[in-house]
Design an enzyme around this catalytic site. Structure first.
Site, short mmCIF file in Angstrom:
data_model
loop_
_atom_site.label_atom_id
_atom_site.label_comp_id
_atom_site.label_asym_id
_atom_site.label_seq_id
_atom_site.Cartn_x
_atom_site.Cartn_y
_atom_site.Cartn_z
N HIS A 172 0.83 -1.20 0.00
CA HIS A 172 0.00 0.00 0.00
C HIS A 172 0.86 1.24 0.00
O HIS A 172 1.96 1.26 0.55
CB HIS A 172 -0.98 0.02 1.18
CG HIS A 172 -0.34 -0.14 2.52
ND1 HIS A 172 0.16 -1.34 2.99
CD2 HIS A 172 -0.13 0.76 3.51
CE1 HIS A 172 0.64 -1.18 4.22
NE2 HIS A 172 0.48 0.10 4.55
N HIS A 174 0.95 5.33 0.87
CA HIS A 174 0.33 6.39 1.67
C HIS A 174 0.47 7.69 0.87
O HIS A 174 1.58 8.08 0.51
CB HIS A 174 1.06 6.58 3.00
CG HIS A 174 1.03 5.40 3.90
ND1 HIS A 174 0.17 5.30 4.96
CD2 HIS A 174 1.76 4.25 3.90
CE1 HIS A 174 0.38 4.15 5.59
NE2 HIS A 174 1.33 3.50 4.96
#
Length: 186
Positions: A172, A174
């Site tokens: 992931h 950010h």
């Protein structure tokens, strides 16, 4: 005038509602009640202590997550993709999902994830077959920044592994913005 040790004072700081707002002036602390307490020696502010605790908690969470990283069990992100857990979705296409972080570190803090994990638990696991989805993640990050009005200044961060405090083993990104970023980070 009351004299106390810094460790006693810090214990009092941690007692909810017991100590009024304060301002540090050299080795003195003035309370809004007018009471003056000398602190010898000065160690840390209560804010840096809570920051230290938060960092320790992140490290502990990262270590715990790493211990189950390769089990293949669904992550919280898999559950968000499957709509089993609600989230504030900012962007979605057939390969990528972007949603607000539940513990934001900036006014804008959005996570961008691939919908299919395909072995991408960390960036360190990326292989040539992942090149397309990695590009899609970066492009989605730009779209998120545009939608959130931070295109003129944002940061994209990938935590890779325990030492980077990665706490969910589903790659992931950010996307952080909405405030002045500092360098170096961390």
């Amino acid at each position: 005038m009351a004299v106390t040790s810094s460790s006693m004072l810090l214990r009092n700081f941690s007692t909810a509602g017991r100590v009024a707002q304060s301002v540090r002036v050299t080795s003195r602390i003035f309370f809004s009640t007018g009471e003056l307490i000398r602190v010898l020696p000065y160690t840390r502010s209560s804010r840096s202590i809570s920051s230290t605790r938060a960092a320790h908690n992140e490290e502990a969470a990262a270590k715990a997550a790493a211990s189950v990283a390769d089990t293949g069990a669904p992550t919280i992100f898999d559950k968000i993709i499957a709509k089993k857990i609600p989230s504030d979705i900012i962007y979605e296409d057939e390969n990528v999902l972007a949603f607000r972080d539940i513990n934001p570190q900036a006014p804008v803090h959005v996570l961008v994830i691939p919908k299919l994990r395909d072995g991408l638990t960390t960036l360190g696991n990326a292989e040539p077959r992942h090149v397309e989805v990695l590009g899609q993640l970066l492009h989605a990050s730009k779209i998120v920044a545009e939608k959130e009005g931070i295109l003129d200044g944002f940061r994209v961060v990938i935590n890779n592994g325990v030492e980077a405090c990665q706490s969910v083993y589903h790659l992931h990104l950010h996307v952080l913005g909405g405030r002045q970023m500092k360098w170096p980070p961390g």
